[in-house]
Design a protein around this motif. Structure first.
Motif, PDB file in Angstrom:
ATOM      1  N   MET A   1       0.851  -1.196   0.000  1.00 55.94           N
ATOM      2  CA  MET A   1       0.000   0.000   0.000  1.00 55.94           C
ATOM      3  C   MET A   1       0.883   1.242   0.000  1.00 55.94           C
ATOM      4  O   MET A   1       1.823   1.349   0.779  1.00 55.94           O
ATOM      5  CB  MET A   1      -0.887   0.017   1.254  1.00 55.94           C
ATOM      6  CG  MET A   1      -1.923   1.129   1.250  1.00 55.94           C
ATOM      7  SD  MET A   1      -3.065   1.056   2.697  1.00 55.94           S
ATOM      8  CE  MET A   1      -1.983   1.580   4.056  1.00 55.94           C
ATOM      9  N   SER A   2       0.586   2.163  -0.890  1.00 56.56           N
ATOM     10  CA  SER A   2       1.353   3.409  -0.898  1.00 56.56           C
ATOM     11  C   SER A   2       0.529   4.497  -0.209  1.00 56.56           C
ATOM     12  O   SER A   2      -0.654   4.334   0.066  1.00 56.56           O
ATOM     13  CB  SER A   2       1.698   3.819  -2.324  1.00 56.56           C
ATOM     14  OG  SER A   2       0.516   4.036  -3.065  1.00 56.56           O
ATOM     15  N   VAL A   3       1.194   5.582   0.081  1.00 58.47           N
ATOM     16  CA  VAL A   3       0.526   6.678   0.761  1.00 58.47           C
ATOM     17  C   VAL A   3      -0.109   7.581  -0.307  1.00 58.47           C
ATOM     18  O   VAL A   3       0.565   8.092  -1.197  1.00 58.47           O
ATOM     19  CB  VAL A   3       1.505   7.421   1.713  1.00 58.47           C
ATOM     20  CG1 VAL A   3       2.671   8.029   0.982  1.00 58.47           C
ATOM     21  CG2 VAL A   3       0.775   8.468   2.520  1.00 58.47           C
ATOM     22  N   THR A   4      -1.421   7.674  -0.245  1.00 59.13           N
ATOM     23  CA  THR A   4      -2.191   8.449  -1.224  1.00 59.13           C
ATOM     24  C   THR A   4      -3.240   9.249  -0.450  1.00 59.13           C
ATOM     25  O   THR A   4      -3.418   9.056   0.755  1.00 59.13           O
ATOM     26  CB  THR A   4      -2.936   7.527  -2.206  1.00 59.13           C
ATOM     27  OG1 THR A   4      -3.883   6.743  -1.443  1.00 59.13           O
ATOM     28  CG2 THR A   4      -1.985   6.598  -2.944  1.00 59.13           C
ATOM     29  N   MET A   5      -3.933  10.114  -1.157  1.00 59.51           N
ATOM     30  CA  MET A   5      -5.016  10.863  -0.504  1.00 59.51           C
ATOM     31  C   MET A   5      -6.073   9.895   0.021  1.00 59.51           C
ATOM     32  O   MET A   5      -6.671  10.130   1.067  1.00 59.51           O
ATOM     33  CB  MET A   5      -5.630  11.856  -1.488  1.00 59.51           C
ATOM     34  CG  MET A   5      -4.678  12.969  -1.916  1.00 59.51           C
ATOM     35  SD  MET A   5      -4.149  14.037  -0.547  1.00 59.51           S
ATOM     36  CE  MET A   5      -5.580  15.125  -0.441  1.00 59.51           C
TER      37      MET A   5
ATOM     38  N   SER B   1      -5.565   6.520   0.864  1.00 59.46           N
ATOM     39  CA  SER B   1      -5.082   5.668   1.959  1.00 59.46           C
ATOM     40  C   SER B   1      -4.855   6.457   3.247  1.00 59.46           C
ATOM     41  O   SER B   1      -4.866   5.882   4.337  1.00 59.46           O
ATOM     42  CB  SER B   1      -3.788   4.937   1.555  1.00 59.46           C
ATOM     43  OG  SER B   1      -2.690   5.816   1.482  1.00 59.46           O
ATOM     44  N   THR B   2      -4.677   7.772   3.107  1.00 58.55           N
ATOM     45  CA  THR B   2      -4.441   8.613   4.280  1.00 58.55           C
ATOM     46  C   THR B   2      -5.755   9.098   4.893  1.00 58.55           C
ATOM     47  O   THR B   2      -5.754   9.762   5.922  1.00 58.55           O
ATOM     48  CB  THR B   2      -3.540   9.803   3.883  1.00 58.55           C
ATOM     49  OG1 THR B   2      -2.362   9.283   3.261  1.00 58.55           O
ATOM     50  CG2 THR B   2      -3.114  10.639   5.057  1.00 58.55           C
TER      51      THR B   2
ATOM     52  N   VAL C   1      -8.039   5.162   7.431  1.00 57.52           N
ATOM     53  CA  VAL C   1      -7.767   5.690   8.781  1.00 57.52           C
ATOM     54  C   VAL C   1      -9.084   5.984   9.494  1.00 57.52           C
ATOM     55  O   VAL C   1      -9.289   5.607  10.656  1.00 57.52           O
ATOM     56  CB  VAL C   1      -6.900   6.972   8.688  1.00 57.52           C
ATOM     57  CG1 VAL C   1      -6.668   7.572  10.074  1.00 57.52           C
ATOM     58  CG2 VAL C   1      -5.576   6.682   7.996  1.00 57.52           C
TER      59      VAL C   1
ATOM     60  N   GLN D   1     -10.841   2.707  10.444  1.00 56.92           N
ATOM     61  CA  GLN D   1     -10.227   2.080  11.618  1.00 56.92           C
ATOM     62  C   GLN D   1     -10.738   2.715  12.913  1.00 56.92           C
ATOM     63  O   GLN D   1     -11.148   2.023  13.852  1.00 56.92           O
ATOM     64  CB  GLN D   1      -8.702   2.229  11.524  1.00 56.92           C
ATOM     65  CG  GLN D   1      -7.942   1.708  12.746  1.00 56.92           C
ATOM     66  CD  GLN D   1      -6.431   1.948  12.629  1.00 56.92           C
ATOM     67  OE1 GLN D   1      -5.895   2.099  11.528  1.00 56.92           O
ATOM     68  NE2 GLN D   1      -5.753   2.015  13.756  1.00 56.92           N
TER      69      GLN D   1
ATOM     70  N   GLU E   1      -5.100  16.250  -4.345  1.00 59.67           N
ATOM     71  CA  GLU E   1      -4.009  16.955  -3.646  1.00 59.67           C
ATOM     72  C   GLU E   1      -4.082  18.457  -3.877  1.00 59.67           C
ATOM     73  O   GLU E   1      -3.876  19.256  -2.976  1.00 59.67           O
ATOM     74  CB  GLU E   1      -2.628  16.489  -4.150  1.00 59.67           C
ATOM     75  CG  GLU E   1      -2.174  15.136  -3.668  1.00 59.67           C
ATOM     76  CD  GLU E   1      -2.595  14.016  -4.600  1.00 59.67           C
ATOM     77  OE1 GLU E   1      -3.536  14.224  -5.401  1.00 59.67           O
ATOM     78  OE2 GLU E   1      -1.991  12.936  -4.514  1.00 59.67           O
TER      79      GLU E   1
ATOM     80  N   THR F   1      -4.338  18.612   0.010  1.00 54.58           N
ATOM     81  CA  THR F   1      -3.349  17.996   0.907  1.00 54.58           C
ATOM     82  C   THR F   1      -3.356  18.654   2.272  1.00 54.58           C
ATOM     83  O   THR F   1      -3.375  17.977   3.306  1.00 54.58           O
ATOM     84  CB  THR F   1      -1.933  18.070   0.301  1.00 54.58           C
ATOM     85  OG1 THR F   1      -1.970  17.531  -1.016  1.00 54.58           O
ATOM     86  CG2 THR F   1      -0.943  17.291   1.128  1.00 54.58           C
ATOM     87  N   ALA F   2      -3.342  19.981   2.297  1.00 55.52           N
ATOM     88  CA  ALA F   2      -3.358  20.690   3.583  1.00 55.52           C
ATOM     89  C   ALA F   2      -4.674  20.440   4.311  1.00 55.52           C
ATOM     90  O   ALA F   2      -4.697  20.282   5.543  1.00 55.52           O
ATOM     91  CB  ALA F   2      -3.142  22.184   3.363  1.00 55.52           C
TER      92      ALA F   2
ATOM     93  N   LEU G   1      -4.215  16.828   5.765  1.00 56.68           N
ATOM     94  CA  LEU G   1      -3.148  16.585   6.747  1.00 56.68           C
ATOM     95  C   LEU G   1      -3.103  17.598   7.884  1.00 56.68           C
ATOM     96  O   LEU G   1      -2.815  17.229   9.026  1.00 56.68           O
ATOM     97  CB  LEU G   1      -1.784  16.572   6.043  1.00 56.68           C
ATOM     98  CG  LEU G   1      -1.606  15.531   4.932  1.00 56.68           C
ATOM     99  CD1 LEU G   1      -0.226  15.676   4.304  1.00 56.68           C
ATOM    100  CD2 LEU G   1      -1.825  14.121   5.463  1.00 56.68           C
TER     101      LEU G   1
ATOM    102  N   LEU H   1      -7.268  15.542   9.574  1.00 56.35           N
ATOM    103  CA  LEU H   1      -6.814  14.515  10.513  1.00 56.35           C
ATOM    104  C   LEU H   1      -6.741  15.036  11.948  1.00 56.35           C
ATOM    105  O   LEU H   1      -7.218  14.361  12.865  1.00 56.35           O
ATOM    106  CB  LEU H   1      -5.464  13.928  10.072  1.00 56.35           C
ATOM    107  CG  LEU H   1      -5.473  13.066   8.804  1.00 56.35           C
ATOM    108  CD1 LEU H   1      -4.047  12.588   8.491  1.00 56.35           C
ATOM    109  CD2 LEU H   1      -6.401  11.859   8.934  1.00 56.35           C
TER     110      LEU H   1
ATOM    111  N   TYR I   1      -5.272  -2.585  13.509  1.00 63.36           N
ATOM    112  CA  TYR I   1      -4.208  -2.021  12.669  1.00 63.36           C
ATOM    113  C   TYR I   1      -3.226  -3.099  12.284  1.00 63.36           C
ATOM    114  O   TYR I   1      -3.302  -4.206  12.771  1.00 63.36           O
ATOM    115  CB  TYR I   1      -3.509  -0.846  13.364  1.00 63.36           C
ATOM    116  CG  TYR I   1      -2.732  -1.212  14.598  1.00 63.36           C
ATOM    117  CD1 TYR I   1      -1.399  -1.602  14.527  1.00 63.36           C
ATOM    118  CD2 TYR I   1      -3.342  -1.184  15.848  1.00 63.36           C
ATOM    119  CE1 TYR I   1      -0.695  -1.937  15.668  1.00 63.36           C
ATOM    120  CE2 TYR I   1      -2.650  -1.523  16.988  1.00 63.36           C
ATOM    121  CZ  TYR I   1      -1.323  -1.899  16.897  1.00 63.36           C
ATOM    122  OH  TYR I   1      -0.629  -2.241  18.030  1.00 63.36           O
TER     123      TYR I   1
END
Lengths: 169, 169
Positions: B1-5, B7-8, B12, B15, B112, B131-132, B135, B139, B169
Motif C-alpha cells: 500500500m502506498s501513501v495516497t489521498m 489511503s491517508t 484511517v 479504523q 491533492e 493535501t493541507a 493533513l 486529521l 491495525y
C-alpha cells in the motif's frame, strides 16, 4: 504539496508539537496567575490509570521522533524521560522539533514498503509496512497523546480552545 | 500500500470509527452492568464548555464523512444530529462507515491540489489545498473528537484501554 510519507509525518508532527508548546505556555501562565502550583497541572490526569500531563507530552514527543525517524531510517536521538517542570517539557518539545527539522524529505523515499517491527522480541511483536506504521499506528498514537494533554488541561480549567489545539494550519 | 489521498483518509477513518463502535458497546455494557442510566455517559463531558459524548461522536463522524467526501468530490449525505441513545450513535457510525466504503480510491485522484474552502462566506473563511485540508486540518480535527470521546468514557470509569482506541491495525 503532494501527499508523501514525509508530508504525512514531519509537518503534521511539527504543527501539533508547536500547538503543545503554546498550550503548555498558557497552562503555566494560568498557574502563575491563579497561584496554583505548576505540579497540579503537570501531574494531572483524567483517570487514575491514565498517564499524567508530563508523561502525555513525553509520549507524544516520542511518537513524533520515533515514527519520523524510523521512516527516515536514521538513528533516533535518546531523550531521557526526566522532565519535571514546564520549562523542561518545553525543552523536550524543542529538541524533538529540532530533530524533525533535521530530517530531509528525500530520506523518506521508499519508506512505504519498509518493514517496521513493533515491540520486537515480545509476545506482542508485530510487523507493519512503513505506510501502515505511519497511518494505522503512528498517527493514531501521536494524536491520542496530544489530544489527551489538551484534555487534561481543559478539564482542569485552563482557558484553551480548539484553535490552540489546531495550531498553525 | 502506498501513501495516497485515499489511503491517508478512508482507511484511517474506518479504523477509528470501528474503534468508536467497540468503545460505545463497552460503555453501554458498563452502564447496564452497573445500573447507570445511559444518559450519564451520553451527556458526559470533560469541561462545562466542551461537548458531551454524543456531540463528540457526531463531530468525529462528520469530519470523516466531509473530509473524505470533499476530497472524493462527491455529494455529502446529510446526517441529522438527532441521536440520543447508544443505539442511534451506533447507527450514525454505521451510516458513516457505509458512506466511506462507497468511495473508490480513484475518486481521490487529483485531490491533492483541489482547493477546499473552509467556513465559506464567514470572516474565518480559509482556502486550503486538498493535501493541507487532509493533513493539517482534517486529521487533527478527526482525531481530536475520537480521542475526546474515549477520554470522556475513561474519565467516567468505563474499563477501556489503548487497544480499544487503536482498533484493528
Amino acid at each position: 504539496m503532494s501527499v508523501t510519507m514525509y508530508s504525512t509525518s514531519v509537518p503534521v508532527f511539527k504543527q501539533m508539537l508547536g500547538s503543545l508548546q503554546v498550550i503548555l505556555q498558557k497552562a503555566q501562565a494560568h498557574a502563575t496567575e491563579k497561584k496554583i502550583d505548576d505540579q497540579v497541572f503537570l501531574q494531572a490526569r483524567l483517570a487514575p490509570d491514565m498517564f499524567h500531563l508530563i508523561r502525555q507530552i513525553q509520549i507524544a514527543a516520542d511518537f513524533a521522533k520515533s515514527v519520523a525517524g524510523r521512516l527516515a531510517g536514521v538513528e533516533l536521538p535518546d531523550f531521557q524521560d526526566t522532565e519535571t517542570s514546564f520549562e523542561e517539557l518545553q525543552q523536550r518539545l524543542s529538541k524533538t522539533l529540532n530533530f524533525l527539522t533535521s530530517l530531509e524529505a528525500s530520506q523518506f523515499d521508499g519508506s512505504e514498503s519498509r518493514q517496521i517491527i513493533l515491540r520486537p522480541g515480545t509476545p506482542k511483536e508485530k510487523t507493519l509496512t512503513g505506510t501502515a506504521y505511519l497511518l494505522s499506528y503512528g498517527l493514531p498514537q501521536f494524536f491520542f497523546h496530544v489530544t489527551t494533554a489538551y484534555a487534561i488541561l481543559r478539564h482542569h480549567g485552563v482557558d484553551l480552545g480548539k484553535r490552540d489545539y489546531m495550531g498553525n494550519y
